[in-house]
Enzyme design. Structure first.
Site, PDB file in Angstrom:
ATOM      1  N   LYS A  73      46.226  22.755  56.196  1.00  0.00           N
ATOM      2  CA  LYS A  73      46.304  22.896  54.737  1.00  0.00           C
ATOM      3  C   LYS A  73      44.933  23.126  54.090  1.00  0.00           C
ATOM      4  O   LYS A  73      44.829  23.725  53.029  1.00  0.00           O
ATOM      5  CB  LYS A  73      46.988  21.670  54.115  1.00  0.00           C
ATOM      6  CG  LYS A  73      48.488  21.635  54.370  1.00  0.00           C
ATOM      7  CD  LYS A  73      49.143  20.477  53.663  1.00  0.00           C
ATOM      8  CE  LYS A  73      50.649  20.511  53.876  1.00  0.00           C
ATOM      9  NZ  LYS A  73      51.353  19.491  53.103  1.00  0.00           N
ATOM     10  N   ASP A 110      53.330  20.807  46.766  1.00  0.00           N
ATOM     11  CA  ASP A 110      53.716  19.448  47.189  1.00  0.00           C
ATOM     12  C   ASP A 110      53.836  18.487  46.001  1.00  0.00           C
ATOM     13  O   ASP A 110      54.751  17.660  45.951  1.00  0.00           O
ATOM     14  CB  ASP A 110      52.691  18.879  48.183  1.00  0.00           C
ATOM     15  CG  ASP A 110      52.828  19.493  49.572  1.00  0.00           C
ATOM     16  OD1 ASP A 110      53.952  19.888  49.939  1.00  0.00           O
ATOM     17  OD2 ASP A 110      51.816  19.565  50.288  1.00  0.00           O
TER      18      ASP A 110
HETATM   19  P1  NAP Z   1      47.122  11.678  57.094  1.00  0.00           P
HETATM   20  O1  NAP Z   1      46.291  12.665  56.390  1.00  0.00           O
HETATM   21  O2  NAP Z   1      46.964  11.470  58.564  1.00  0.00           O
HETATM   22  O3  NAP Z   1      46.934  10.261  56.343  1.00  0.00           O
HETATM   23  C1  NAP Z   1      47.609   9.105  56.766  1.00  0.00           C
HETATM   24  C2  NAP Z   1      47.076   7.900  56.007  1.00  0.00           C
HETATM   25  O4  NAP Z   1      47.863   6.775  56.441  1.00  0.00           O
HETATM   26  C3  NAP Z   1      45.626   7.570  56.308  1.00  0.00           C
HETATM   27  O5  NAP Z   1      45.043   7.015  55.154  1.00  0.00           O
HETATM   28  C4  NAP Z   1      45.747   6.502  57.406  1.00  0.00           C
HETATM   29  O6  NAP Z   1      44.681   5.610  57.451  1.00  0.00           O
HETATM   30  C5  NAP Z   1      46.979   5.767  56.950  1.00  0.00           C
HETATM   31  N1  NAP Z   1      47.600   5.057  58.070  1.00  0.00           N
HETATM   32  C6  NAP Z   1      48.014   5.590  59.246  1.00  0.00           C
HETATM   33  N2  NAP Z   1      48.546   4.618  60.017  1.00  0.00           N
HETATM   34  C7  NAP Z   1      48.431   3.453  59.310  1.00  0.00           C
HETATM   35  C8  NAP Z   1      48.771   2.113  59.591  1.00  0.00           C
HETATM   36  N3  NAP Z   1      49.347   1.747  60.734  1.00  0.00           N
HETATM   37  N4  NAP Z   1      48.507   1.181  58.638  1.00  0.00           N
HETATM   38  C9  NAP Z   1      47.917   1.529  57.464  1.00  0.00           C
HETATM   39  N5  NAP Z   1      47.560   2.791  57.148  1.00  0.00           N
HETATM   40  C10 NAP Z   1      47.822   3.749  58.068  1.00  0.00           C
HETATM   41  O7  NAP Z   1      48.685  12.001  56.912  1.00  0.00           O
HETATM   42  P2  NAP Z   1      49.371  12.684  55.634  1.00  0.00           P
HETATM   43  O8  NAP Z   1      49.435  14.138  55.816  1.00  0.00           O
HETATM   44  O9  NAP Z   1      48.720  12.130  54.434  1.00  0.00           O
HETATM   45  O10 NAP Z   1      50.889  12.152  55.763  1.00  0.00           O
HETATM   46  C11 NAP Z   1      51.220  10.815  55.554  1.00  0.00           C
HETATM   47  C12 NAP Z   1      52.729  10.623  55.638  1.00  0.00           C
HETATM   48  O11 NAP Z   1      53.383  11.357  54.606  1.00  0.00           O
HETATM   49  C13 NAP Z   1      53.340  11.135  56.941  1.00  0.00           C
HETATM   50  O12 NAP Z   1      54.354  10.235  57.329  1.00  0.00           O
HETATM   51  C14 NAP Z   1      53.921  12.480  56.572  1.00  0.00           C
HETATM   52  O13 NAP Z   1      55.019  12.837  57.396  1.00  0.00           O
HETATM   53  C15 NAP Z   1      54.387  12.198  55.158  1.00  0.00           C
HETATM   54  N6  NAP Z   1      54.481  13.404  54.310  1.00  0.00           N
HETATM   55  C16 NAP Z   1      55.683  13.689  53.743  1.00  0.00           C
HETATM   56  C17 NAP Z   1      55.807  14.782  52.915  1.00  0.00           C
HETATM   57  C18 NAP Z   1      57.132  15.074  52.267  1.00  0.00           C
HETATM   58  O14 NAP Z   1      57.314  16.193  51.772  1.00  0.00           O
HETATM   59  N7  NAP Z   1      58.041  14.139  52.236  1.00  0.00           N
HETATM   60  C19 NAP Z   1      54.694  15.596  52.666  1.00  0.00           C
HETATM   61  C20 NAP Z   1      53.468  15.274  53.259  1.00  0.00           C
HETATM   62  C21 NAP Z   1      53.379  14.162  54.082  1.00  0.00           C
HETATM   63  P3  NAP Z   1      43.454   5.779  58.510  1.00  0.00           P
HETATM   64  O15 NAP Z   1      42.679   6.961  58.010  1.00  0.00           O
HETATM   65  O16 NAP Z   1      42.745   4.497  58.408  1.00  0.00           O
HETATM   66  O17 NAP Z   1      44.104   6.042  59.843  1.00  0.00           O
END
Ligand code: NAP
Length: 286
Positions: A73, A110
């Site tokens: 992205k 988004d």
């Molecule tokens: P990302 O960039 O990898 O960010 C994930 C965040 O979650 C980071 O801040 C990470 O912290 C934190 N995290 C991961 N594991 C954790 C844990 N066990 N405890 C506490 N914090 C934790 O991922 P993203 O793209 O933002 O996506 C996040 C979620 O949203 C995913 O599940 C994705 O599938 C979902 N999503 C859904 C949509 C939709 O349309 N519904 C769109 C986008 C994303 P650290 O940096 O400390 O690891």
């Protein structure tokens, strides 16, 4: 049966991303094409990082538009010709428009997907007081959307250093919103708030037993949105329902960002009634 659906006039759309094994985007887009009687096809096209630029050039010459997902992205931006205001401000692109002259314009739908999903769940986003869990790409979109709509946002993430860097870079995108941003540790969220938005993968299949916050914390909110859509009802949403909060799952956001992408590509959208009917059918398959 002979397939007569695809012919020389069929418009091509695609999703570029890393691993696309579990993506729902082709089902969503192709269902909307079918419902609108549009002669188009949407294909998942996983690509390794070293092929991203050449894939973008293939899109430019042979496709009518495309989406971009994790992990590209941000990485796709140098290969585009222009960004709209939202993509510029949030520094990420999920939808690319290809103009008749072959220019590539990056958009990000988004945030609109998030706000439409919340509206459908009767959760108010305008001027809200939200806590966003996480400090990654999805958290940035959610925080950006809350601020854009006049609300306050508290970023709750586990890593203090990443959290501070995130808040700093989010504040840089704001003209008058920076004063409405605060942050805290994820396991120590103070106060009462309107809306909790989970932007971490905590609770996602196959780790569906996990929940990012305790009941005691959740009980201090009026509504909860979980970006996760697998499972459709996460532990977090189930706890929210039990505690009497309004709850909204992540599929609506995914669905409506696709509807908004098609609006950019075609300049129109199918009737709201058809939109809801398709969403309902797809939700049965989750
Ligand atoms: P990302 O960039 O990898 O960010 C994930 C965040 O979650 C980071 O801040 C990470 O912290 C934190 N995290 C991961 N594991 C954790 C844990 N066990 N405890 C506490 N914090 C934790 O991922 P993203 O793209 O933002 O996506 C996040 C979620 O949203 C995913 O599940 C994705 O599938 C979902 N999503 C859904 C949509 C939709 O349309 N519904 C769109 C986008 C994303 P650290 O940096 O400390 O690891």
């Amino acid at each position: 049966m002979v397939n007569t659906r695809i012919d020389a006039a069929t418009e091509r759309f695609a999703l570029l991303g890393g691993t696309l094994a579990h993506t729902w985007s082709p089902q969503i887009h192709n269902s909307i094409f079918d419902a609108g009687g549009v002669n188009a096809i949407y294909l998942p096209m996983p690509c390794p990082p070293e092929t991203l630029q050449s894939m973008v050039e293939v899109m430019r010459t042979t496709f009518s538009g495309f989406n971009v997902t994790i992990p590209y992205k941000e990485a796709v931006i140098p290969f585009l010709d222009e960004l709209d205001e939202t993509a510029t401000a949030c520094g990420a692109v999920n939808t690319v428009e290809i103009t008749p002259r072959g220019s590539l314009i990056g958009h990000n739908t988004d945030g609109l997907g998030l706000s439409r999903a919340l509206r459908e769940g009767f959760v108010e986003l305008n001027n809200t007081d939200a806590v966003v869990l996480g400090a990654g790409g999805a958290a940035r979109i959610a925080a950006f959307e809350v601020l854009k709509r006049g609300g306050r946002v508290m970023i709750a993430a586990r890593d203090a250093q990443k959290r501070e860097a995130f808040v700093h870079s989010l504040a840089e995108t704001q003209k008058d919103g920076a004063a409405r941003i605060s942050h805290c540790a994820m396991d120590d969220i103070p106060g009462t708030h309107e809306l909790l938005i989970n932007c971490t993968p905590v609770g996602m299949y196959p780790h569906s037993d996990a929940c990012p916050v305790e009941d005691e914390t959740l009980d201090r909110f009026n509504a909860v949105f979980d970006m996760i859509y697998n499972p459709p009802v996460t532990r977090l949403l189930a706890a929210g329902e039990r505690l009497g909060l309004k709850t909204v799952g992540g599929f609506g956001m995914l669905y409506y960002q696709a509807v908004e992408a098609q609006k950019i590509w075609f300049g129109r959208e199918i009737a709201p009634k058809s939109q809801r009917a398709i969403k309902k059918e797809l939700e049965k398959l989750l």
